[in-house]
Design a protein around this motif. Structure first.
Motif, PDB file in Angstrom:
ATOM      1  N   THR A  10       0.856  -1.187   0.000  1.00 52.58           N
ATOM      2  CA  THR A  10       0.000   0.000   0.000  1.00 52.58           C
ATOM      3  C   THR A  10       0.890   1.233   0.000  1.00 52.58           C
ATOM      4  OG1 THR A  10      -1.614  -1.292   1.243  1.00 52.58           O
ATOM      5  CG2 THR A  10      -1.910   1.100   1.220  1.00 52.58           C
ATOM      6  N   ILE A  31      -4.224   4.908  -3.467  1.00 54.44           N
ATOM      7  CA  ILE A  31      -4.765   4.261  -2.272  1.00 54.44           C
ATOM      8  C   ILE A  31      -6.247   3.935  -2.432  1.00 54.44           C
ATOM      9  CG2 ILE A  31      -5.057   4.444   0.217  1.00 54.44           C
ATOM     10  CD1 ILE A  31      -2.108   4.337  -0.773  1.00 54.44           C
ATOM     11  N   ILE A  76      -4.381   6.762   5.413  1.00 49.40           N
ATOM     12  CA  ILE A  76      -4.251   5.396   4.892  1.00 49.40           C
ATOM     13  C   ILE A  76      -4.467   4.378   5.992  1.00 49.40           C
ATOM     14  CG2 ILE A  76      -2.659   3.741   3.836  1.00 49.40           C
ATOM     15  CD1 ILE A  76      -1.232   6.169   2.546  1.00 49.40           C
ATOM     16  N   SER A 243      -2.331  -1.763  -3.601  1.00 51.06           N
ATOM     17  CA  SER A 243      -3.533  -0.979  -3.335  1.00 51.06           C
ATOM     18  C   SER A 243      -4.196  -0.491  -4.615  1.00 51.06           C
ATOM     19  CB  SER A 243      -3.192   0.214  -2.431  1.00 51.06           C
ATOM     20  OG  SER A 243      -2.061   0.929  -2.906  1.00 51.06           O
TER      21      SER A 243
END
Length: 347
Positions: A10, A31, A76, A243
């Motif tokens: 990610t 993201i 995040i 991601s």
């Protein structure tokens, strides 16, 4: 039981930053996986896992905080933690080239393994602290960006109290990954003071390892790799994605092939009584003399079917990307105006 670890690297895109993307645009693309048809990033991935009763692992890279500030890492981390999934540590040292302050001094490198031991400890420790500051529990596992780790990386992790590393990927061995382990053994084992949890996979042809990654394996290959791990008595089956991997390469539309593959992987894990779902926090350590887990042998017809599927998938999901490449290539020549129209019409 075999623990199926479905993980997602990610990370914000250094490439988008170089092209002028601000923090919000980078976050939305990298993201959230946002495109004109909706969001296909971390929330979409969590939704799919939860529909099948599974828990995922998000390896989050905190290094963009050196450029964009720490708030973007908070954005995040917090949704992942709130929904009960696992956050672990990822690191892309490319961001040091853009940071106003380099914690490694005058040292730069594409991979964490490019740095000496002392600098690796400092960078990993800093990244861990940013991650914890964003609301993540203290990480117990690490994965190097680009799988670019070496034995010093594992020594640094051990010194910092990490239990697991998941940077060993046979497809990257000698191409960034310089951990001195045998790529023919997919079993967990202790190495340089931490437990190495290799990326799973199979041989798609003699001498060529194919990792268990959504964009790399067909549904058939992923099921076979999972079945092989469970039948071999492996402690873990480690599959990974990103991601943003459920988008086309230009990130403008969803990649329906990748989405179907993720759905099939989730279904296979949920339906296999030999397999459990989870992450690293409760992962048992390997025995003192762990069993060797051989890589599944190649099957030429299976590989051919995947190559055909990939080709069709690229045509279906990457048309704009291919058109852009063609346009850039042919428009650089004196015949661009003529050939450009022909090629774009065909594409």
């Amino acid at each position: 039981m075999t623990r199926a670890i479905i993980s997602f690297d990610t990370e914000l895109s250094a490439g988008l930053y170089q092209r002028g993307a601000d923090a919000l645009a980078n976050y939305e693309s990298s993201i959230l996986g946002r495109c004109r048809e909706g969001d296909f990033g971390i929330h979409f991935q969590m939704d799919m896992l939860e529909r099948h009763g599974l828990t995922g692992v998000w390896f989050v890279d905190p290094m963009p905080a050196l450029v964009y500030g720490p708030a973007i890492i908070d954005a995040i981390v917090q949704p992942i933690v709130t929904r009960g999934h696992e956050v672990q540590l990822h690191i892309h040292t490319e961001w040091l080239a853009f940071a106003p302050f380099n914690p490694a001094g005058r040292l730069f490198g594409r991979n964490i393994g490019d740095f000496p031991l002392a600098a690796q400890k400092k960078l990993i420790g800093l990244a861990r602290d940013i991650l914890v500051g964003a609301g993540a529990p203290r990480p117990t596992a690490f994965r190097a960006g680009n799988f670019g780790a070496n034995d010093d990386t594992l020594r640094a992790l051990a010194a910092l109290g990490f239990r697991f590393d998941s940077s060993f990927n046979g497809a990257y061995l000698g191409h960034g990954c310089d951990i001195s382990l045998d790529a023919g053994n997919l079993g967990m084992r202790d190495h340089q003071g931490v437990c190495e949890v290799p990326v799973s996979g199979l041989m798609d042809r003699v001498g060529r390892f194919r990792p268990a990654q959504l964009c790399a394996m067909s549904e058939e290959e992923m099921r076979d790799a999972l079945d092989h791990s469970a039948a071999s008595g492996a402690i873990q089956f480690s599959a990974f994605s990103h991601s943003f991997e459920l988008l086309s390469r230009d990130r403008r539309v969803p990649n329906r092939l990748a989405i179907a593959r993720m759905e099939a992987l989730c279904r296979a894990v949920a339906e296999d009584a030999r397999v459990s779902s989870g992450g690293f926090v409760t992962l048992p350590a390997p025995p003192a003399r762990p069993r060797r887990i051989h890589v599944a042998a190649p099957k030429p017809l299976r590989t051919a079917r995947r190559m055909i599927e990939q080709g069709v998938g690229h045509l279906a999901h990457e048309v704009r990307y291919v058109r852009d490449l063609i346009a850039v290539t042919i428009n650089s020549s004196r015949w661009g105006k003529v050939l450009g129209g022909v090629f774009l019409a065909i594409a």
